[in-house]
Design an enzyme around this catalytic site. Sequence first.
Site, mmCIF file in Angstrom:
data_model
loop_
_atom_site.group_PDB
_atom_site.id
_atom_site.type_symbol
_atom_site.label_atom_id
_atom_site.label_comp_id
_atom_site.label_asym_id
_atom_site.label_seq_id
_atom_site.Cartn_x
_atom_site.Cartn_y
_atom_site.Cartn_z
ATOM 1 N N HIS A 7 0.840 -1.205 0.000
ATOM 2 C CA HIS A 7 0.000 0.000 0.000
ATOM 3 C C HIS A 7 0.875 1.255 0.000
ATOM 4 O O HIS A 7 0.596 2.219 -0.723
ATOM 5 C CB HIS A 7 -0.882 0.055 1.257
ATOM 6 C CG HIS A 7 -1.923 -1.011 1.371
ATOM 7 N ND1 HIS A 7 -1.988 -1.875 2.441
ATOM 8 C CD2 HIS A 7 -2.966 -1.356 0.560
ATOM 9 C CE1 HIS A 7 -3.023 -2.678 2.305
ATOM 10 N NE2 HIS A 7 -3.635 -2.399 1.165
ATOM 11 N N LYS A 59 -14.916 -9.137 3.524
ATOM 12 C CA LYS A 59 -13.808 -9.403 4.450
ATOM 13 C C LYS A 59 -14.152 -8.891 5.841
ATOM 14 O O LYS A 59 -14.570 -7.745 5.985
ATOM 15 C CB LYS A 59 -12.532 -8.673 3.992
ATOM 16 C CG LYS A 59 -12.014 -9.031 2.620
ATOM 17 C CD LYS A 59 -10.737 -8.226 2.352
ATOM 18 C CE LYS A 59 -10.363 -8.170 0.892
ATOM 19 N NZ LYS A 59 -9.380 -7.102 0.620
ATOM 20 N N ARG A 101 -1.862 -6.247 -8.485
ATOM 21 C CA ARG A 101 -0.762 -7.179 -8.227
ATOM 22 C C ARG A 101 -0.696 -8.299 -9.252
ATOM 23 O O ARG A 101 0.356 -8.696 -9.690
ATOM 24 C CB ARG A 101 -0.912 -7.803 -6.832
ATOM 25 C CG ARG A 101 -0.539 -6.880 -5.715
ATOM 26 C CD ARG A 101 -1.032 -7.395 -4.391
ATOM 27 N NE ARG A 101 -2.495 -7.354 -4.332
ATOM 28 C CZ ARG A 101 -3.210 -7.594 -3.255
ATOM 29 N NH1 ARG A 101 -2.614 -7.920 -2.138
ATOM 30 N NH2 ARG A 101 -4.522 -7.511 -3.283
ATOM 31 N N SER A 130 -2.403 -8.089 2.803
ATOM 32 C CA SER A 130 -2.710 -7.980 4.239
ATOM 33 C C SER A 130 -3.167 -9.327 4.803
ATOM 34 O O SER A 130 -2.780 -9.709 5.904
ATOM 35 C CB SER A 130 -3.807 -6.944 4.480
ATOM 36 O OG SER A 130 -3.405 -5.669 4.051
HETATM 37 P P1 ADP Z 1 -9.761 -3.747 -0.506
HETATM 38 O O1 ADP Z 1 -10.414 -4.511 0.595
HETATM 39 O O2 ADP Z 1 -10.549 -2.548 -0.953
HETATM 40 O O3 ADP Z 1 -9.254 -4.572 -1.655
HETATM 41 P P2 ADP Z 1 -7.029 -3.560 0.394
HETATM 42 O O4 ADP Z 1 -6.516 -2.778 1.565
HETATM 43 O O5 ADP Z 1 -6.883 -5.029 0.427
HETATM 44 O O6 ADP Z 1 -8.515 -3.093 0.242
HETATM 45 O O7 ADP Z 1 -6.360 -3.023 -0.951
HETATM 46 C C1 ADP Z 1 -6.533 -1.687 -1.362
HETATM 47 C C2 ADP Z 1 -5.909 -1.526 -2.718
HETATM 48 O O8 ADP Z 1 -4.500 -1.703 -2.621
HETATM 49 C C3 ADP Z 1 -6.371 -2.522 -3.780
HETATM 50 O O9 ADP Z 1 -6.424 -1.865 -5.025
HETATM 51 C C4 ADP Z 1 -5.285 -3.573 -3.781
HETATM 52 O O10 ADP Z 1 -5.203 -4.231 -5.024
HETATM 53 C C5 ADP Z 1 -4.070 -2.688 -3.536
HETATM 54 N N1 ADP Z 1 -2.972 -3.439 -2.957
HETATM 55 C C6 ADP Z 1 -2.990 -4.249 -1.880
HETATM 56 N N2 ADP Z 1 -1.784 -4.794 -1.656
HETATM 57 C C7 ADP Z 1 -0.958 -4.304 -2.625
HETATM 58 C C8 ADP Z 1 0.425 -4.505 -2.969
HETATM 59 N N3 ADP Z 1 1.196 -5.340 -2.286
HETATM 60 N N4 ADP Z 1 0.924 -3.831 -4.028
HETATM 61 C C9 ADP Z 1 0.124 -3.000 -4.753
HETATM 62 N N5 ADP Z 1 -1.183 -2.794 -4.495
HETATM 63 C C10 ADP Z 1 -1.721 -3.429 -3.457
#
Ligand code: ADP
Length: 166
Positions: free
Chosen positions: A18, A42, A96, A134
């Site tokens: 992130h 989730k 990703r 995460s």
């Molecule tokens: P959500 O529940 O909305 O998917 P997340 O916190 O899991 O929320 O992810 C928010 C955004 O960040 C999403 O677009 C996800 O694809 C992106 N994201 C999560 N992890 C990574 C990473 N390691 N590298 C790049 N983008 C990421």
Amino acid sequence: MTRTALYPGSFDPVTYGHLDIIARAAQLFDRLVLAVGAHHEKKALLAMDVRLKVLEEAVRPLTERTSCEITLAKFSCLTVEAARRAGACAIVRGLRDGSDFDYEVRMAQMNAALAHDVETIFLAASPSSRMIASSLVKQIARMGGDISQFVPMEAAEAIRAAQAET
Ligand code: ADP
């Protein structure tokens, strides 16, 4: 004209993946609103206030060195509504792999149908943090693994505290 983007996510907790997206989006926009929300599929480990606090601490070093104004917000409405409220012309999302792509493109198209004036911008994950999720980080922590290379210290501590309670 000030260009504002919204980066929405669960941030449960924020990871170096992130933070990579946040740092790169900060180079593209004048204002960046990090919007912490709930994902309908989730169940979060960390409470909303904890996710916000951890995210705020994790982005502080960046906020101190960037000219982009980075703020945090929580939201429970539609993402496009949160974007409108923030005055954002764009929603930033990270990609990703193929499964992110399928889900994210569908979401972007639904959001475009709901709000023609808000564009979704995808940033490809950087190779060094592309594997970080995460959900996997929490799983590794639960099994006693070292997560320090995946999340900032404050996030690792928050996971540890939350998992000790469950
Ligand atoms: P959500 O529940 O909305 O998917 P997340 O916190 O899991 O929320 O992810 C928010 C955004 O960040 C999403 O677009 C996800 O694809 C992106 N994201 C999560 N992890 C990574 C990473 N390691 N590298 C790049 N983008 C990421």
